[in-house]
Design a protein around this motif. Structure first.
Motif, PDB file in Angstrom:
ATOM      1  N   UNK A   4      -3.170  11.597  23.017  1.00 15.26           N
ATOM      2  CA  UNK A   4      -1.752  10.944  23.188  1.00 15.26           C
ATOM      3  C   UNK A   4      -1.553   9.593  23.017  1.00 15.26           C
ATOM      4  N   UNK A   5      -1.159   8.793  21.892  1.00 13.07           N
ATOM      5  CA  UNK A   5      -0.808   7.685  21.884  1.00 13.07           C
ATOM      6  C   UNK A   5       0.522   7.199  22.101  1.00 13.07           C
ATOM      7  N   UNK A   6       0.709   6.202  22.861  1.00 11.99           N
ATOM      8  CA  UNK A   6       2.170   5.977  23.151  1.00 11.99           C
ATOM      9  C   UNK A   6       2.465   4.364  23.181  1.00 11.99           C
ATOM     10  N   UNK A   7       3.624   3.849  23.248  1.00 15.01           N
ATOM     11  CA  UNK A   7       3.873   2.739  23.674  1.00 15.01           C
ATOM     12  C   UNK A   7       4.624   2.546  24.954  1.00 15.01           C
ATOM     13  N   UNK A   8       5.301   1.387  25.328  1.00 17.40           N
ATOM     14  CA  UNK A   8       6.008   1.472  26.558  1.00 17.40           C
ATOM     15  C   UNK A   8       6.976   2.544  26.660  1.00 17.40           C
ATOM     16  N   UNK A   9       7.412   3.170  27.729  1.00 13.69           N
ATOM     17  CA  UNK A   9       8.616   3.924  27.757  1.00 13.69           C
ATOM     18  C   UNK A   9      10.068   3.397  27.650  1.00 13.69           C
ATOM     19  N   UNK A  10       9.964   1.873  27.645  1.00 13.69           N
ATOM     20  CA  UNK A  10      11.250   1.081  27.414  1.00 13.69           C
ATOM     21  C   UNK A  10      11.744   1.752  25.989  1.00 13.69           C
ATOM     22  N   UNK A  14       8.884   6.176  22.550  1.00 13.06           N
ATOM     23  CA  UNK A  14       7.807   6.266  21.696  1.00 13.06           C
ATOM     24  C   UNK A  14       7.650   7.649  20.851  1.00 13.06           C
ATOM     25  N   UNK A  15       6.905   7.562  19.766  1.00 11.55           N
ATOM     26  CA  UNK A  15       6.248   8.554  19.106  1.00 11.55           C
ATOM     27  C   UNK A  15       5.121   9.044  19.930  1.00 11.55           C
TER      28      UNK A  15
END
Length: 207
Positions: A4-10, A14-15
């Protein structure tokens, strides 16, 4: 284990990647996305178990529905994902986290799978991926899932992904194709402290 690759939940959300899937944003300006949304909502099996507040009967309705979801995502009230095959990019269905309450740390999740993608555990894989993100990076404590009484396939999806059955809500959703009659709902939920389920173990076929 899913990668699971993600960015900030802001916002924007994210994808998500894992279990052979890529979960990305719907695009209301895309003809293909609008047509797929319309096709999903026109499917007889979808209509049997779901009655949206606003019917989706043509491409204009589909675009309006997607734009509403884009605005809600920008406000932080929901996260809506187009479920695609990680290798081919083909759209398989939809999953969304809605009614996000950041104070009580709770939200509701719902999903549907296109007819040609059923039988490949798309809903199980997408729900496992989304729940893990919602209960970790998004910071929710509780994620709820409700389905119409009698929808045994959705019941199996929920249970396989660690959503325990908590009870029956009387008259909590519209009857199929009606907005003047109601039916009961099975309520499932998963909380952040629940153990991670082994979702890809062998078992009865689910979408």
């Amino acid at each position: 284990m899913a990668d699971i690759r993600h960015t900030s939940p802001a916002r924007p959300f994210p994808e998500l990647h894992g279990h052979g899937l890529r979960l990305c944003r719907w695009n209301a300006d895309s003809d293909a996305d609008a047509a797929t949304w319309l096709r999903g909502h026109s499917d007889p099996d979808f209509q049997r178990w779901n009655t949206p507040l606003k019917p989706v009967t043509d491409l204009a309705d589909a675009r309006d529905a997607l734009r509403f979801r884009e605005r809600s995502a920008e406000d932080g009230n929901c996260a809506q994902f187009r479920v695609t095959d990680a290798e081919s990019g083909v759209t398989l269905g939809h999953i969304g986290v809605g009614e996000i309450d950041h104070v009580l740390s709770v939200a509701r999740v719902g999903y549907w799978v296109l007819p040609e993608a059923r039988g490949r555990r798309v809903a199980v894989r997408a729900l496992a991926l989304t729940a893990r993100w919602a209960l970790t990076d998004l910071g929710l404590n509780r994620l709820e899932l409700g389905h119409a009484l009698g929808h045994e396939v959705s019941c199996r999806v929920a249970e396989r992904c660690g959503f325990r059955y908590e009870g029956t809500l009387r008259g909590a959703m519209f009857e199929a194709g009606r907005r003047d009659a109601f039916r009961d709902v099975h309520l499932h939920a998963r909380i952040a402290s629940d153990p991670e389920p082994a979702v890809l173990r062998p078992g009865p076929a689910v979408p």
